[in-house]
Design a protein around this motif. Structure first.
Motif, PDB file in Angstrom:
ATOM      1  N   GLU A 233       1.099  -1.386   0.309  1.00 52.83           N
ATOM      2  CA  GLU A 233       0.340  -0.442  -0.066  1.00 52.83           C
ATOM      3  C   GLU A 233       0.625   1.303   0.317  1.00 52.83           C
ATOM      4  O   GLU A 233       0.377   2.158  -0.590  1.00 52.83           O
ATOM      5  CB  GLU A 233      -1.003  -0.337   1.295  1.00 52.83           C
ATOM      6  N   PHE A 234       1.943   1.550   0.688  1.00 49.03           N
ATOM      7  CA  PHE A 234       2.918   2.613   0.526  1.00 49.03           C
ATOM      8  C   PHE A 234       3.499   2.759  -0.578  1.00 49.03           C
ATOM      9  O   PHE A 234       3.581   3.623  -0.831  1.00 49.03           O
ATOM     10  CB  PHE A 234       3.909   2.359   1.578  1.00 49.03           C
ATOM     11  N   ALA A 235       4.211   1.540  -0.911  1.00 50.07           N
ATOM     12  CA  ALA A 235       4.301   1.482  -2.230  1.00 50.07           C
ATOM     13  C   ALA A 235       3.843   1.747  -3.021  1.00 50.07           C
ATOM     14  O   ALA A 235       4.409   2.919  -4.106  1.00 50.07           O
ATOM     15  CB  ALA A 235       4.982   0.148  -2.915  1.00 50.07           C
ATOM     16  N   LYS A 236       2.516   1.958  -3.791  1.00 52.09           N
ATOM     17  CA  LYS A 236       1.106   2.251  -4.589  1.00 52.09           C
ATOM     18  C   LYS A 236       1.237   3.825  -4.226  1.00 52.09           C
ATOM     19  O   LYS A 236       0.901   4.451  -4.897  1.00 52.09           O
ATOM     20  CB  LYS A 236       0.000   1.339  -4.544  1.00 52.09           C
ATOM     21  N   TRP A 237       1.148   3.940  -2.286  1.00 49.97           N
ATOM     22  CA  TRP A 237       1.104   6.039  -2.967  1.00 49.97           C
ATOM     23  C   TRP A 237       1.678   6.731  -3.580  1.00 49.97           C
ATOM     24  O   TRP A 237       1.854   7.276  -3.677  1.00 49.97           O
ATOM     25  CB  TRP A 237       0.871   5.557  -0.739  1.00 49.97           C
TER      26      TRP A 237
ATOM     27  N   ILE B  41      -0.097  14.100   3.108  1.00 49.62           N
ATOM     28  CA  ILE B  41       0.695  12.847   3.763  1.00 49.62           C
ATOM     29  C   ILE B  41      -0.389  12.010   5.014  1.00 49.62           C
ATOM     30  O   ILE B  41      -0.823  12.453   5.773  1.00 49.62           O
ATOM     31  CB  ILE B  41       2.269  12.697   4.420  1.00 49.62           C
ATOM     32  N   PRO B  42      -0.653  11.294   4.392  1.00 50.03           N
ATOM     33  CA  PRO B  42      -2.126   9.763   5.523  1.00 50.03           C
ATOM     34  C   PRO B  42      -0.583   9.598   6.398  1.00 50.03           C
ATOM     35  O   PRO B  42       0.465   9.328   6.571  1.00 50.03           O
ATOM     36  CB  PRO B  42      -2.037   8.487   4.725  1.00 50.03           C
ATOM     37  N   TRP B  43      -1.604   9.532   7.782  1.00 50.44           N
ATOM     38  CA  TRP B  43      -1.296  10.060   9.272  1.00 50.44           C
ATOM     39  C   TRP B  43      -0.462   8.340   9.173  1.00 50.44           C
ATOM     40  O   TRP B  43       0.166   7.825   9.909  1.00 50.44           O
ATOM     41  CB  TRP B  43      -2.382  10.411  10.051  1.00 50.44           C
TER      42      TRP B  43
ATOM     43  N   TYR C 190       1.712   7.056   7.480  1.00 44.58           N
ATOM     44  CA  TYR C 190       2.914   6.731   7.373  1.00 44.58           C
ATOM     45  C   TYR C 190       3.943   7.835   7.902  1.00 44.58           C
ATOM     46  O   TYR C 190       4.699   8.228   6.950  1.00 44.58           O
ATOM     47  CB  TYR C 190       2.782   7.027   5.467  1.00 44.58           C
ATOM     48  N   LEU C 191       3.067   8.701   8.882  1.00 44.75           N
ATOM     49  CA  LEU C 191       4.148   9.819   9.424  1.00 44.75           C
ATOM     50  C   LEU C 191       4.208   8.985  10.969  1.00 44.75           C
ATOM     51  O   LEU C 191       4.321   8.777  11.950  1.00 44.75           O
ATOM     52  CB  LEU C 191       3.311  10.401   9.824  1.00 44.75           C
ATOM     53  N   VAL C 192       5.885   9.697  10.944  1.00 42.45           N
ATOM     54  CA  VAL C 192       6.479   9.117  12.668  1.00 42.45           C
ATOM     55  C   VAL C 192       6.111  10.550  13.723  1.00 42.45           C
ATOM     56  O   VAL C 192       5.996  11.229  13.519  1.00 42.45           O
ATOM     57  CB  VAL C 192       7.986   9.358  12.335  1.00 42.45           C
ATOM     58  N   GLU C 193       5.187   9.227  14.359  1.00 40.21           N
ATOM     59  CA  GLU C 193       4.690   9.756  15.703  1.00 40.21           C
ATOM     60  C   GLU C 193       6.322  10.623  16.977  1.00 40.21           C
ATOM     61  O   GLU C 193       6.148   9.980  16.514  1.00 40.21           O
ATOM     62  CB  GLU C 193       3.456   9.589  16.455  1.00 40.21           C
ATOM     63  N   LYS C 194       5.735  12.314  16.316  1.00 43.10           N
ATOM     64  CA  LYS C 194       6.958  12.559  17.116  1.00 43.10           C
ATOM     65  C   LYS C 194       6.249  13.160  18.617  1.00 43.10           C
ATOM     66  O   LYS C 194       5.461  13.431  19.660  1.00 43.10           O
ATOM     67  CB  LYS C 194       6.769  14.447  17.359  1.00 43.10           C
ATOM     68  N   LYS C 195       7.860  11.999  19.685  1.00 44.01           N
ATOM     69  CA  LYS C 195       7.480  12.515  21.142  1.00 44.01           C
ATOM     70  C   LYS C 195       8.003  13.442  21.457  1.00 44.01           C
ATOM     71  O   LYS C 195       7.530  13.684  22.625  1.00 44.01           O
ATOM     72  CB  LYS C 195       7.529  10.337  21.133  1.00 44.01           C
TER      73      LYS C 195
END
Length: 141
Positions: A61-65, A90-92, A94-99
């Motif tokens: 799915e990520f590769a297609k996006w 960018i869909p959530w 695929y994002l790195v959540e900032k902690k």
């Protein structure tokens, strides 16, 4: 390269093999003395090395996006942008959540349990953090 051998003076790039890539979707493998078939096969295997069906599906799915972004199939949120630089959402997932620290969070997501796995060759081969400058490389390290 002429200092290595005089014939290199008149050869493009001094006789050194240079690989050019202009498609952001490609990370070109360098496989010494490989045939075209071996290079293509190596390129196609890169996203399929995960071990379970659920992860393979997520990666597909990520590769297609990513391909859709490259092919301009993802809607530009400002199509009237005078600079012609597309802006997309960018869909959530695929994002790195900032902690706490953005760089540390990216490293932790990319290299989970690093201290336990850093000696495992396949663990390292399956991961990379691409950076635009050497200054950023030093920040990540």
């Amino acid at each position: 390269m002429a200092s290595v051998h005089p014939r290199n003076k008149n050869i493009p790039f001094g006789g050194i093999t240079v690989v050019f890539g202009d498609d952001f979707r490609q990370i070109l493998p360098v496989i010494p003395k490989a045939s075209r078939t071996e290079v293509v096969q190596s390129s196609n295997i890169r996203l399929g090395c995960v071990r379970n069906a659920e992860e393979n599906q997520k990666i597909a799915e990520f590769a297609k996006w990513v391909l859709d972004v490259g092919d301009s199939k993802v809607q530009d949120i400002h199509p009237d942008n005078i600079y012609k630089d597309p802006e997309i959402i960018i869909p959530w997932k695929y994002l790195v959540e900032k902690k706490t620290n953005t760089v540390k969070d990216i490293v932790d997501v990319t290299y989970p349990d690093f201290t336990k796995n850093y000696t495992i060759e396949s663990y390292l081969k399956e991961r990379a953090i691409l950076t635009p400058t050497n200054a950023i490389v030093h920040e990540v390290c």
